[in-house]
Design a protein around this motif. Structure first.
Motif, PDB file in Angstrom:
ATOM      1  N   THR A 255      73.761  72.355  49.641  1.00  0.00           N
ATOM      2  CA  THR A 255      74.031  72.589  51.024  1.00  0.00           C
ATOM      3  C   THR A 255      74.583  74.079  51.039  1.00  0.00           C
ATOM      4  N   VAL A 256      73.493  75.038  51.634  1.00  0.00           N
ATOM      5  CA  VAL A 256      73.868  76.392  51.595  1.00  0.00           C
ATOM      6  C   VAL A 256      73.801  76.795  52.979  1.00  0.00           C
ATOM      7  N   THR A 257      75.075  77.585  53.064  1.00  0.00           N
ATOM      8  CA  THR A 257      75.283  78.403  54.533  1.00  0.00           C
ATOM      9  C   THR A 257      75.364  79.869  54.381  1.00  0.00           C
ATOM     10  N   ALA A 258      75.060  80.429  55.607  1.00  0.00           N
ATOM     11  CA  ALA A 258      75.166  81.944  55.662  1.00  0.00           C
ATOM     12  C   ALA A 258      74.996  82.169  57.154  1.00  0.00           C
ATOM     13  N   PRO A 259      75.903  83.357  57.552  1.00  0.00           N
ATOM     14  CA  PRO A 259      75.937  83.700  59.133  1.00  0.00           C
ATOM     15  C   PRO A 259      74.350  83.915  59.524  1.00  0.00           C
ATOM     16  N   VAL A 260      74.239  83.560  60.508  1.00  0.00           N
ATOM     17  CA  VAL A 260      72.996  83.915  61.326  1.00  0.00           C
ATOM     18  C   VAL A 260      72.767  85.082  61.925  1.00  0.00           C
ATOM     19  N   ALA A 261      71.884  85.525  61.776  1.00  0.00           N
ATOM     20  CA  ALA A 261      71.740  87.201  62.415  1.00  0.00           C
ATOM     21  C   ALA A 261      72.085  87.192  63.806  1.00  0.00           C
ATOM     22  N   ALA A 262      72.381  88.118  64.254  1.00  0.00           N
ATOM     23  CA  ALA A 262      72.940  88.031  65.880  1.00  0.00           C
ATOM     24  C   ALA A 262      71.877  87.940  66.702  1.00  0.00           C
ATOM     25  N   GLY A 263      71.920  87.100  67.519  1.00  0.00           N
ATOM     26  CA  GLY A 263      71.152  86.989  68.688  1.00  0.00           C
ATOM     27  C   GLY A 263      69.768  86.184  68.305  1.00  0.00           C
ATOM     28  N   MET A 264      69.812  85.655  67.097  1.00  0.00           N
ATOM     29  CA  MET A 264      68.667  84.849  66.596  1.00  0.00           C
ATOM     30  C   MET A 264      68.680  83.327  67.113  1.00  0.00           C
ATOM     31  N   PRO A 265      67.517  83.238  67.803  1.00  0.00           N
ATOM     32  CA  PRO A 265      67.460  81.611  68.089  1.00  0.00           C
ATOM     33  C   PRO A 265      67.134  80.678  67.220  1.00  0.00           C
ATOM     34  N   ALA A 266      67.469  79.558  67.331  1.00  0.00           N
ATOM     35  CA  ALA A 266      67.226  78.505  66.255  1.00  0.00           C
ATOM     36  C   ALA A 266      65.763  78.195  65.827  1.00  0.00           C
ATOM     37  N   ALA A 267      64.966  78.441  66.855  1.00  0.00           N
ATOM     38  CA  ALA A 267      63.351  78.282  66.896  1.00  0.00           C
ATOM     39  C   ALA A 267      62.964  79.226  65.979  1.00  0.00           C
ATOM     40  N   THR A 268      63.733  80.614  65.924  1.00  0.00           N
ATOM     41  CA  THR A 268      63.099  81.608  65.087  1.00  0.00           C
ATOM     42  C   THR A 268      63.405  81.230  63.763  1.00  0.00           C
ATOM     43  N   VAL A 269      64.721  81.030  63.442  1.00  0.00           N
ATOM     44  CA  VAL A 269      65.284  80.558  62.300  1.00  0.00           C
ATOM     45  C   VAL A 269      64.466  79.455  61.777  1.00  0.00           C
ATOM     46  N   ARG A 270      64.037  78.510  62.133  1.00  0.00           N
ATOM     47  CA  ARG A 270      63.244  77.535  61.667  1.00  0.00           C
ATOM     48  C   ARG A 270      61.887  78.015  61.136  1.00  0.00           C
ATOM     49  N   ALA A 271      61.183  78.899  62.241  1.00  0.00           N
ATOM     50  CA  ALA A 271      59.744  79.394  62.328  1.00  0.00           C
ATOM     51  C   ALA A 271      59.699  79.811  60.665  1.00  0.00           C
ATOM     52  N   ALA A 272      61.058  80.826  60.187  1.00  0.00           N
ATOM     53  CA  ALA A 272      60.893  81.283  58.902  1.00  0.00           C
ATOM     54  C   ALA A 272      60.452  80.307  57.724  1.00  0.00           C
ATOM     55  N   TRP A 273      61.211  79.575  57.888  1.00  0.00           N
ATOM     56  CA  TRP A 273      61.116  78.143  56.731  1.00  0.00           C
ATOM     57  C   TRP A 273      59.721  77.685  56.954  1.00  0.00           C
ATOM     58  N   GLU A 274      59.141  77.520  58.068  1.00  0.00           N
ATOM     59  CA  GLU A 274      57.761  76.743  58.307  1.00  0.00           C
ATOM     60  C   GLU A 274      56.633  78.014  57.829  1.00  0.00           C
ATOM     61  N   GLN A 275      56.938  79.102  57.974  1.00  0.00           N
ATOM     62  CA  GLN A 275      56.055  80.169  57.473  1.00  0.00           C
ATOM     63  C   GLN A 275      55.992  80.180  56.118  1.00  0.00           C
ATOM     64  N   HIS A 276      57.197  80.295  55.531  1.00  0.00           N
ATOM     65  CA  HIS A 276      57.021  80.597  53.900  1.00  0.00           C
ATOM     66  C   HIS A 276      56.851  79.506  53.047  1.00  0.00           C
ATOM     67  N   TYR A 277      56.954  78.221  53.581  1.00  0.00           N
ATOM     68  CA  TYR A 277      56.585  77.110  52.900  1.00  0.00           C
ATOM     69  C   TYR A 277      55.460  76.196  53.149  1.00  0.00           C
ATOM     70  N   ALA A 278      54.479  76.820  54.261  1.00  0.00           N
ATOM     71  CA  ALA A 278      53.622  76.024  54.820  1.00  0.00           C
ATOM     72  C   ALA A 278      52.391  75.919  53.883  1.00  0.00           C
ATOM     73  N   ASP A 279      52.170  76.725  52.634  1.00  0.00           N
ATOM     74  CA  ASP A 279      51.186  76.337  51.775  1.00  0.00           C
ATOM     75  C   ASP A 279      51.702  75.913  50.261  1.00  0.00           C
ATOM     76  N   GLU A 280      53.049  75.635  50.196  1.00  0.00           N
ATOM     77  CA  GLU A 280      53.558  75.452  48.910  1.00  0.00           C
ATOM     78  C   GLU A 280      53.102  74.038  48.605  1.00  0.00           C
ATOM     79  N   PRO A 281      52.678  73.713  47.367  1.00  0.00           N
ATOM     80  CA  PRO A 281      52.282  72.409  47.014  1.00  0.00           C
ATOM     81  C   PRO A 281      53.508  71.639  46.851  1.00  0.00           C
ATOM     82  N   PHE A 282      54.652  72.206  46.301  1.00  0.00           N
ATOM     83  CA  PHE A 282      55.721  71.594  45.810  1.00  0.00           C
ATOM     84  C   PHE A 282      56.960  71.589  46.531  1.00  0.00           C
ATOM     85  N   VAL A 283      56.830  72.377  47.585  1.00  0.00           N
ATOM     86  CA  VAL A 283      58.258  72.645  48.675  1.00  0.00           C
ATOM     87  C   VAL A 283      58.009  72.074  49.861  1.00  0.00           C
TER      88      VAL A 283
END
Length: 356
Positions: A255-283
């Motif tokens: 369980t890893v936490t860090a401050p969210v960047a100022a003004g960053m909406p939750a949908a934009t946060v999740r989109a970062a994980w979706e983008q970076h792991y979309a094509d990973e076979p094991f993540v």
């Protein structure tokens, strides 16, 4: 034609948990022939005594760990205690070995020699290409797998490091979290402590109890986590890392936490994980509202990840579950081996776990 080539693999430290798990995976690999199996104090023992679950290898006898035993193989896996790999690797090179060497220990993971000496208390053995194919390399706009394709030596990551890195790195790379205040708390299975007999690892001590260890920034994986987050694009990194032994044999839940960047909406946060792991076979990024458990990944080379924003605290909460012996160690070694040998990255590896 390469798909029909067979490679021979020797495993040093075959009687331990990491060595045994490497062998379990290699037994299912279509292009691997298992060669010498070596040990130190367990040399002369049958593999069936050390690992009765590895039935095809039960009658093999563990040889002493030496250059003579390991020389002549295409691949050498070192599943040795920290500080033991450097000297053996140098001796193999002096003997003319051209094998691909995979070090499951910590000896060659860190790029900072001072950090090695501070946390491990010995002379740094040098830095090898890092064996986490999914690691984001922000300055290159690529992943570590591109480096591994030309590697002849690979430093397999620490299991806790893998869980923390995979949990948080998309947010660091996308700039949606502040890496100067990262807090990571991990529940860790007892196999991560190895096979050595120690009082606090006995069932009578461990069952029914949760036990923190290496508290207060003393765990040796701290500089490795910092190194990976810098690779993903962080400038200054500060990590508070607390592992807790949980009464299970396998698994890590980070369980890893860090401050969210100022003004960053939750949908934009999740989109970062979706983008970076979309094509990973094991993540695998889980559907929203589904939380990782170690049971999801037991026996598999899978990392399951979830991310949420705690609006009240102003922090991103990222979770990752892995099997510490598979994706955390042996699976990473085999995945990196496949890349270095020009084989399909997924060869011999599965995303199918074991349940219940």
């Amino acid at each position: 034609m390469l798909m029909h080539v067979t490679f021979t693999v020797a495993v040093a430290g075959a009687s331990g948990y990491a060595g045994g798990e490497v062998l379990r995976l290699l037994l299912a690999h279509p292009q691997i022939e298992i060669g010498a199996l070596t040990a130190h104090t367990n040399a002369g023992q049958r593999m069936g005594d050390a690992h009765p679950h590895l039935l095809p290898l039960a009658d093999r006898v563990l040889q002493p760990t030496s250059v003579e035993s390991l020389h002549g193989h295409d691949v050498v896996v070192l599943a040795l205690p920290h500080g033991k790999s450097g000297e053996l690797t140098a001796a193999l090179a002096a003997a003319g070995s051209t094998a691909l060497v995979l070090d499951c220990g910590a000896d060659h993971r860190l790029t900072d020699a001072d950090a090695w000496e501070q946390f491990y208390g010995s002379t740094h053995a040098g830095t090898w290409p890092y064996g986490l194919p999914e690691l984001i390399l922000a300055d290159r706009g690529t992943r570590q797998r591109d480096v591994l394709r030309s590697a002849r030596h690979v430093a397999v990551p620490g299991c806790n490091v893998t869980a923390v890195t995979l949990a948080l790195q998309p947010g660091v790379a996308a700039g949606v979290v502040d890496p100067r205040d990262v807090v990571a708390v991990l529940a860790v299975g007892y196999s991560g402590a190895g096979k050595a007999a120690k009082t606090h690892l006995l069932a009578a001590e461990a069952l029914g109890s949760l036990a923190p260890y290496a508290v207060g920034g003393t765990h040796r994986h701290v500089p490795e986590i910092e190194q990976n987050l810098r690779a993903a694009g962080a400038g200054e990194v500060r990590v508070s890392f607390t592992p807790v032994l949980a009464p299970v044999s396998r698994g890590i839940l980070a369980t890893v936490t860090a401050p969210v960047a100022a003004g960053m909406p939750a949908a934009t946060v999740r989109a970062a994980w979706e983008q970076h792991y979309a094509d990973e076979p094991f993540v695998h990024l889980l559907p929203e509202g589904t939380w990782p458990t170690t049971a999801m990944v037991t026996g598999a080379n899978t990392a399951v990840v979830q991310v949420a924003v705690d609006e009240r605290a102003g922090r991103v909460v990222a979770l990752c579950a892995i099997d510490n012996l598979v994706k955390g160690t042996a699976g990473a070694a085999v995945q990196s081996m496949n890349l270095a040998l020009g084989l399909p990255e997924t060869a011999g590896l599965t995303t199918v776990g074991v349940a219940p």
